[in-house]
Design a protein around this motif. Structure first.
Motif, mmCIF file in Angstrom:
data_model
loop_
_atom_site.group_PDB
_atom_site.id
_atom_site.type_symbol
_atom_site.label_atom_id
_atom_site.label_comp_id
_atom_site.label_asym_id
_atom_site.label_seq_id
_atom_site.Cartn_x
_atom_site.Cartn_y
_atom_site.Cartn_z
ATOM 1 N N ASP A 141 61.390 22.849 -51.791
ATOM 2 C CA ASP A 141 61.014 24.253 -51.582
ATOM 3 C C ASP A 141 61.911 24.956 -50.571
ATOM 4 O O ASP A 141 61.527 25.961 -49.978
ATOM 5 N N ASN A 142 63.112 24.398 -50.390
ATOM 6 C CA ASN A 142 64.050 24.958 -49.416
ATOM 7 C C ASN A 142 63.398 25.024 -48.033
ATOM 8 O O ASN A 142 63.593 25.985 -47.279
ATOM 9 N N GLY A 143 62.617 24.005 -47.720
ATOM 10 C CA GLY A 143 61.894 23.980 -46.450
ATOM 11 C C GLY A 143 62.702 23.389 -45.310
ATOM 12 O O GLY A 143 63.858 22.979 -45.476
ATOM 13 N N GLU A 144 62.062 23.347 -44.139
ATOM 14 C CA GLU A 144 62.703 22.801 -42.946
ATOM 15 C C GLU A 144 61.799 21.835 -42.190
ATOM 16 O O GLU A 144 62.226 21.183 -41.253
ATOM 17 N N GLY A 145 60.534 21.759 -42.599
ATOM 18 C CA GLY A 145 59.554 21.003 -41.837
ATOM 19 C C GLY A 145 59.815 19.526 -41.689
ATOM 20 O O GLY A 145 59.599 18.959 -40.618
ATOM 21 N N SER A 146 60.278 18.887 -42.748
ATOM 22 C CA SER A 146 60.557 17.448 -42.663
ATOM 23 C C SER A 146 61.670 17.193 -41.650
ATOM 24 O O SER A 146 61.583 16.287 -40.820
ATOM 25 N N LYS A 147 62.716 18.005 -41.730
ATOM 26 C CA LYS A 147 63.850 17.836 -40.811
ATOM 27 C C LYS A 147 63.438 18.144 -39.373
ATOM 28 O O LYS A 147 63.791 17.411 -38.442
ATOM 29 N N ASN A 148 62.685 19.225 -39.206
ATOM 30 C CA ASN A 148 62.290 19.628 -37.851
ATOM 31 C C ASN A 148 61.332 18.616 -37.228
ATOM 32 O O ASN A 148 61.426 18.300 -36.034
ATOM 33 N N ALA A 149 60.396 18.101 -38.021
ATOM 34 C CA ALA A 149 59.455 17.100 -37.520
ATOM 35 C C ALA A 149 60.177 15.796 -37.202
ATOM 36 O O ALA A 149 59.852 15.118 -36.214
ATOM 37 N N LEU A 150 61.160 15.439 -38.028
ATOM 38 C CA LEU A 150 61.929 14.219 -37.774
ATOM 39 C C LEU A 150 62.696 14.347 -36.459
ATOM 40 O O LEU A 150 62.780 13.400 -35.673
ATOM 41 N N SER A 151 63.237 15.529 -36.214
ATOM 42 C CA SER A 151 63.925 15.789 -34.943
ATOM 43 C C SER A 151 62.957 15.660 -33.768
ATOM 44 O O SER A 151 63.287 15.075 -32.730
ATOM 45 N N ALA A 152 61.742 16.191 -33.941
ATOM 46 C CA ALA A 152 60.729 16.095 -32.885
ATOM 47 C C ALA A 152 60.304 14.647 -32.661
ATOM 48 O O ALA A 152 60.030 14.235 -31.525
ATOM 49 N N LEU A 153 60.263 13.862 -33.729
ATOM 50 C CA LEU A 153 59.958 12.437 -33.578
ATOM 51 C C LEU A 153 61.053 11.741 -32.774
ATOM 52 O O LEU A 153 60.778 10.825 -31.999
ATOM 53 N N GLY A 154 62.295 12.192 -32.949
ATOM 54 C CA GLY A 154 63.387 11.671 -32.133
ATOM 55 C C GLY A 154 63.176 11.988 -30.669
ATOM 56 O O GLY A 154 63.428 11.150 -29.794
ATOM 57 N N ALA A 155 62.683 13.194 -30.399
ATOM 58 C CA ALA A 155 62.404 13.591 -29.015
ATOM 59 C C ALA A 155 61.283 12.742 -28.428
ATOM 60 O O ALA A 155 61.307 12.383 -27.243
ATOM 61 N N ALA A 156 60.291 12.404 -29.259
ATOM 62 C CA ALA A 156 59.191 11.549 -28.800
ATOM 63 C C ALA A 156 59.688 10.134 -28.561
ATOM 64 O O ALA A 156 59.313 9.475 -27.581
ATOM 65 N N LEU A 157 60.553 9.654 -29.452
ATOM 66 C CA LEU A 157 61.124 8.303 -29.309
ATOM 67 C C LEU A 157 61.935 8.200 -28.023
ATOM 68 O O LEU A 157 61.975 7.137 -27.391
ATOM 69 N N ASN A 158 62.563 9.292 -27.649
ATOM 70 C CA ASN A 158 63.348 9.310 -26.423
ATOM 71 C C ASN A 158 62.464 9.116 -25.193
ATOM 72 O O ASN A 158 62.926 8.637 -24.153
ATOM 73 N N VAL A 159 61.183 9.462 -25.322
ATOM 74 C CA VAL A 159 60.233 9.261 -24.223
ATOM 75 C C VAL A 159 59.801 7.798 -24.173
ATOM 76 O O VAL A 159 59.877 7.149 -23.132
ATOM 77 N N SER A 160 59.361 7.273 -25.317
ATOM 78 C CA SER A 160 58.970 5.854 -25.378
ATOM 79 C C SER A 160 58.611 5.481 -26.808
ATOM 80 O O SER A 160 58.313 6.355 -27.641
ATOM 81 N N ASP A 161 58.613 4.178 -27.083
ATOM 82 C CA ASP A 161 58.176 3.688 -28.393
ATOM 83 C C ASP A 161 56.739 4.115 -28.667
ATOM 84 O O ASP A 161 56.399 4.544 -29.769
ATOM 85 N N ASP A 162 55.895 3.965 -27.655
ATOM 86 C CA ASP A 162 54.475 4.268 -27.819
ATOM 87 C C ASP A 162 54.259 5.751 -28.082
ATOM 88 O O ASP A 162 53.418 6.129 -28.906
ATOM 89 N N ALA A 163 55.009 6.606 -27.376
ATOM 90 C CA ALA A 163 54.898 8.048 -27.597
ATOM 91 C C ALA A 163 55.280 8.381 -29.033
ATOM 92 O O ALA A 163 54.640 9.220 -29.691
ATOM 93 N N PHE A 164 56.311 7.723 -29.534
ATOM 94 C CA PHE A 164 56.749 7.920 -30.917
ATOM 95 C C PHE A 164 55.641 7.543 -31.900
ATOM 96 O O PHE A 164 55.317 8.304 -32.825
ATOM 97 N N LEU A 165 55.051 6.373 -31.707
ATOM 98 C CA LEU A 165 54.013 5.906 -32.619
ATOM 99 C C LEU A 165 52.786 6.812 -32.588
ATOM 100 O O LEU A 165 52.221 7.151 -33.636
ATOM 101 N N GLN A 166 52.383 7.213 -31.388
ATOM 102 C CA GLN A 166 51.208 8.079 -31.274
ATOM 103 C C GLN A 166 51.465 9.458 -31.869
ATOM 104 O O GLN A 166 50.589 10.066 -32.497
ATOM 105 N N TYR A 167 52.679 9.953 -31.649
ATOM 106 C CA TYR A 167 53.006 11.275 -32.177
ATOM 107 C C TYR A 167 53.073 11.243 -33.697
ATOM 108 O O TYR A 167 52.593 12.166 -34.374
ATOM 109 N N LYS A 168 53.642 10.184 -34.247
ATOM 110 C CA LYS A 168 53.701 10.036 -35.702
ATOM 111 C C LYS A 168 52.289 9.996 -36.286
ATOM 112 O O LYS A 168 52.014 10.640 -37.301
#
Length: 269
Positions: A141-168
């Protein structure tokens, strides 16, 4: 009135008439010139507008440009461009690869139903977890949400593994995961709102700045390419691979029983 005066009056009248005609002719000429000049301006403006539109249309989108930008790899990653994300106890002998797209509704079902069991297995050291993020739903659908959320998951991963898992988990939760037709994840404010439900990310300025600034946008595109180029034969999400073999064969493993049966067999193999 004398004949002479009458002749002078006629001459004066003819002169006034001539002068009036000249003034009208000048006004008409000036009007024509103004119209021509205005038309030229309009044509040039239109041409300029078309040229600008063409230039804008040919410019790469932000996400296309991000593919070529330098990748900033989040902490807690390894491999080329930091696209290898493995979480779990070092003592775990096998690794379960999980392929997911943030906007994927079936992934959300899996996370909501089987997620708690998966987390228990991970904490117990039954296996390590390797995450591979995809963004193919955006292309529908010419969207951006998957890419933007994946980027945000990267930001969470940068904080910690646990932050990444909880955010996901939060992103896939029934409360926050949008319908596939709604591209809510494209909005940074929405992603931050969800992140504020995760203790390690709540009001976390570093995380929020990374989301707003798109720090991990190039990483998200690199991770997405990892999905696109995967050698496991996974073409959809969620996908599960262990020992180099797909475990679900097209089935999303949406029940705990199915998940335990398939993963249990792979662990024994």
């Amino acid at each position: 009135m004398s004949k002479r005066n009458s002749q002078a009056s006629k001459s004066a009248a003819r002169e006034r008439l001539r002068e009036e005609r000249e003034r009208q002719a000048k006004r008409a000429k000036a009007k024509r010139q103004a119209i021509v000049a205005g038309s030229v301006v309009v044509v040039l403006a239109a041409a300029g507008g078309i040229g600008y539109a063409v230039v804008q249309a040919n410019k790469p989108s932000h996400w296309e440009a991000a593919k070529k930008d330098k990748v900033v790899a989040p902490a807690n990653t390894t491999g080329k461009n930091g696209t290898t994300v493995v979480i779990g106890k070092a003592s775990a002998k096998k690794t379960l690869k999980v392929y997911e797209d943030p906007r994927c509704p079936v992934c959300a079902q899996f996370e909501q139903t089987v997620g708690p069991t998966f987390k228990k297995d991970l904490d117990a050291g039954k296996y390590k977890f390797q995450y591979i993020g995809a963004t193919f739903i955006d292309s529908h659908d010419n969207g951006e949400g998957s890419k933007n959320a994946l980027s945000a998951l990267g930001a969470a991963l940068n904080v910690s593994d646990d932050a990444f898992l909880q955010y996901k988990t939060a992103l896939y939760s029934a409360k926050w995961h949008p319908d596939e037709t709604q591209d809510k994840f494209k909005d940074d404010a929405y992603l931050i709102k969800v992140a504020n439900t995760v203790p390690a990310l709540k009001n976390n300025t570093q995380f929020q700045n990374a989301v707003k600034n798109g720090t991990y946008d190039p990483w998200a595109m690199a991770m997405s390419k990892t999905f696109d180029d995967n050698k496991d034969g996974v073409t959809g999400t969620p996908g599960f691979v262990m020992n180099g073999k797909q475990l679900n064969n097209g089935s999303p493993l949406l029940t705990v029983a199915d998940f335990n049966k398939v993963v249990g067999a792979a662990l024994k193999a």
